[in-house]
Design an enzyme around this catalytic site. Structure first.
Site, PDB file in Angstrom:
ATOM      1  N   TRP A  47      -9.893   0.235  -5.080  1.00  0.00           N
ATOM      2  CA  TRP A  47      -9.317   1.535  -4.687  1.00  0.00           C
ATOM      3  C   TRP A  47      -7.880   1.681  -5.194  1.00  0.00           C
ATOM      4  O   TRP A  47      -7.441   2.752  -5.586  1.00  0.00           O
ATOM      5  CB  TRP A  47      -9.368   1.638  -3.156  1.00  0.00           C
ATOM      6  CG  TRP A  47      -9.040   2.974  -2.571  1.00  0.00           C
ATOM      7  CD1 TRP A  47      -7.992   3.263  -1.751  1.00  0.00           C
ATOM      8  CD2 TRP A  47      -9.769   4.197  -2.711  1.00  0.00           C
ATOM      9  NE1 TRP A  47      -8.022   4.582  -1.379  1.00  0.00           N
ATOM     10  CE2 TRP A  47      -9.101   5.186  -1.960  1.00  0.00           C
ATOM     11  CE3 TRP A  47     -10.924   4.555  -3.413  1.00  0.00           C
ATOM     12  CZ2 TRP A  47      -9.541   6.504  -1.884  1.00  0.00           C
ATOM     13  CZ3 TRP A  47     -11.359   5.874  -3.339  1.00  0.00           C
ATOM     14  CH2 TRP A  47     -10.669   6.818  -2.594  1.00  0.00           C
ATOM     15  N   SER A  73       0.818  -1.207   0.000  1.00  0.00           N
ATOM     16  CA  SER A  73       0.000   0.000   0.000  1.00  0.00           C
ATOM     17  C   SER A  73       0.862   1.271   0.000  1.00  0.00           C
ATOM     18  O   SER A  73       1.675   1.427  -0.899  1.00  0.00           O
ATOM     19  CB  SER A  73      -0.941  -0.049   1.198  1.00  0.00           C
ATOM     20  OG  SER A  73      -2.053   0.721   0.923  1.00  0.00           O
ATOM     21  N   HIS A  94      -7.783  -5.667   0.516  1.00  0.00           N
ATOM     22  CA  HIS A  94      -6.575  -4.878   0.766  1.00  0.00           C
ATOM     23  C   HIS A  94      -5.791  -5.421   1.962  1.00  0.00           C
ATOM     24  O   HIS A  94      -6.123  -5.127   3.114  1.00  0.00           O
ATOM     25  CB  HIS A  94      -6.992  -3.428   1.012  1.00  0.00           C
ATOM     26  CG  HIS A  94      -5.865  -2.468   1.023  1.00  0.00           C
ATOM     27  ND1 HIS A  94      -5.135  -2.178  -0.109  1.00  0.00           N
ATOM     28  CD2 HIS A  94      -5.303  -1.732   2.012  1.00  0.00           C
ATOM     29  CE1 HIS A  94      -4.198  -1.295   0.184  1.00  0.00           C
ATOM     30  NE2 HIS A  94      -4.277  -1.015   1.471  1.00  0.00           N
ATOM     31  N   LYS A 143       3.980   1.955  -2.573  1.00  0.00           N
ATOM     32  CA  LYS A 143       4.344   3.136  -3.369  1.00  0.00           C
ATOM     33  C   LYS A 143       5.838   3.394  -3.141  1.00  0.00           C
ATOM     34  O   LYS A 143       6.607   3.690  -4.059  1.00  0.00           O
ATOM     35  CB  LYS A 143       3.543   4.370  -2.914  1.00  0.00           C
ATOM     36  CG  LYS A 143       2.012   4.189  -2.867  1.00  0.00           C
ATOM     37  CD  LYS A 143       1.322   5.470  -2.377  1.00  0.00           C
ATOM     38  CE  LYS A 143      -0.068   5.275  -1.757  1.00  0.00           C
ATOM     39  NZ  LYS A 143      -1.092   4.634  -2.498  1.00  0.00           N
TER      40      LYS A 143
END
Ligand code: GTR
Length: 436
Positions: free
Chosen positions: A365, A262, A415, A266
């Site tokens: 998302w 997550s 997630h 990144k």
């Protein structure tokens, strides 16, 4: 003649092709508004001032540097300079994980207020230097293993990882991320795991982050439009931990993969894009700001009755997490189509190294479909190096690992980082990292 547009230009002549390399001048708000609108991903092999890259030499000497500069100044903020690093061994347990591993806790001094606490877990079954996963975690290292001795982080921690206390690590969370990290299995497969807590570098709360970023970047007062953001600071810390790993005799520093989930995903991608010493990147469910496209497809970007898009957009992320990015990035909230690159550029900065993009079907998302498009679009730069990126033709299949130089994995569920993910990541690493 190559065109010349109001910037400092210098000429590189290479194999008869004329390329203009530009050093971007100062960038004002009006310059952002004047950037061309492009609903397509901007071309990777065309410079901003014209000139096309045809080979690896042109990519390396011109376009790569230009993209790096754009990525820093428009999105993540300026990367801090390297600083001398010193690792101080706090503790070694030669019989960790039931005797399978050596576990070390190391205070890595990198010029921050406090050293970063790094946990190194080495397989005992392998002789010689081992490949390693270098991962950034959300909780502090003590939550990743069942081990009563691993130290708790001293600073602020996310409430969701404290199991009851507020803002401080607590014993109740010890070992709580064990399944998510699967360290025992990774060690059994012959890899080392090295990990650190993101909050040891910059705490992930805007009010706490800003003063730490200022100290790191050496400014006083407000962060400038391109002052270092938190994701860039975390990525910088990956490199400082790598400086330390280069001194660890059991680890093969030429075979280190960055890993994170997550917001940490990144960071794992950005870390590898900024530092060629990393042999591989595994960004997990990284979404907007990671492998997710800046240009989110219209159906996913549309605001629903609940007031939210389906996939995270620049407008949403820069509002919720202003400290993650350069301030300038929020200027693109209404018109992300003006960003002069997209995230295929970040993947391309990793070329020709392997990048495995990991996703989960229900985590819309994070935009798994958009991430696939980003990977496809990065392929042109891999082709320059004579390697295939994603295999041509097939579409993503749930549960199937695409183990190409650009790899893709999407599992059922939502997630989270799970053992199922690690199983695929290990298979991928066996292909690209383990074999010399
Ligand atoms: C969400 C954020 C995502 C992702 C995620 C996480 O709230 O919108 O970009 O980073 O947090 O890190 O868990």
């Amino acid at each position: 003649m190559c065109p010349m547009v109001g910037m400092q230009l210098f000429r590189i002549v290479m194999g008869g092709i004329c390329l203009w390399a530009s050093a971007l001048g100062s960038i004002g708000a009006q310059d952002v508004a004047a950037l061309p609108l492009s609903t397509e991903f901007p071309e990777l092999l065309r410079g901003r001032e014209g000139g096309t890259v045809h080979d690896v030499a042109g990519w390396k000497s011109f376009r790569k540097a230009e993209i790096r500069e754009l990525v820093e100044r428009y999105m993540y903020g300026i990367r801090p300079a390297a600083r001398p690093v010193r690792g101080v061994l706090i503790r070694e347990d030669a019989g960790a994980l039931g005797g399978k591993a050596i576990l070390r806790e190391v205070a890595v001094e990198m010029g921050l207020e406090r050293p970063v606490h790094v946990m190194v877990v080495l397989p005992k079954s392998v002789s010689g230097k081992v490949p390693a996963f270098l991962g950034i975690n959300f909780s502090g290292n003590y939550a990743l293993v069942d081990d009563p001795k691993v130290a708790l982080p001293e600073g602020w921690v996310y409430d969701r990882y404290t199991k009851g206390t507020t803002g401080r690590a607590s014993e109740e969370a010890r070992g709580s991320q064990r399944e998510a990290w699967s360290i025992e299995r990774t060690v059994e497969r012959g890899y080392a795991v090295v990990t650190f807590y993101n909050g040891d570098v910059v705490p992930d709360r805007a009010d706490l982050a800003e003063p730490v970023l200022a100290r790191l970047g050496g400014w006083t007062g407000e962060r400038s439009m391109e002052g270092t953001g938190t994701l860039m600071a975390w990525a910088w810390a990956f490199s400082r931990v790598m400086d330390y790993l280069e001194t660890v005799p059991e680890i093969d520093a030429a075979r280190v993969a960055t890993v994170g989930h997550s917001r940490n995903g990144k960071t794992a991608l950005l870390a590898a894009a900024m530092d060629e010493r990393f042999a591989m990147a595994i960004p997990s469910q990284s979404g907007q700001g990671g492998v997710g496209p800046i240009r989110v497809a219209a159906d996913l970007a549309k605001i629903s009755e609940k007031g939210r898009p389906k996939a995270e957009t620049v407008a949403v992320i820069t509002k919720s997490f202003p400290h993650w990015f350069a301030k300038r990035f929020s200027s693109f909230a209404a018109e992300p189509e003006r960003v002069p690159f997209d995230q295929h550029a970040l993947v391309a900065l990793c070329a020709p190294r392997p990048v495995l993009v990991s996703n989960a079907v229900e985590d819309v998302w994070a935009n798994p479909a958009g991430q696939w498009e980003v990977l496809k679009a990065a392929g042109g730069v891999y082709a320059l190096f004579g390697v295939e990126g994603l295999p041509k033709g097939p579409e993503p299949e749930v549960g199937k690992l695409f183990a190409g130089r650009l790899g893709y994995f999407v599992r059922p569920g939502g997630h989270a980082m799970t053992g199922v993910d690690w199983a695929a990541w290990l298979d991928y690493a066996d292909v690209h990292l383990k074999r010399p």
